[in-house]
Design a protein around this motif. Structure first.
Motif: not given
Length: 58
Positions: A6, A9-10, A33, A36, A40
């Protein structure tokens, strides 16, 4: 492990947004986002956190 994915990806979403990189609709910064955030949420829910301890065994 999902928490680290995550974070990656952020970071990719931040780079796409900050550098104003034009991508197709699938890999826009908002979609990356959201992926992500999904990873998360799965990490916080305990999915993909590794080995589960069995009760009663030491």
């Amino acid at each position: 492990m999902l928490g680290m994915a995550a974070a990656v990806l952020f970071f990719i979403a931040f780079l796409i947004n900050a550098a104003d990189i034009t991508t197709n609709d699938v890999f826009s910064s908002g979609n990356v986002m959201l992926l992500g955030l999904t990873l998360l949420a799965l990490h916080i829910a305990g999915i993909g956190s590794g080995w589960a301890r069995r009760p009663g065994r030491r």
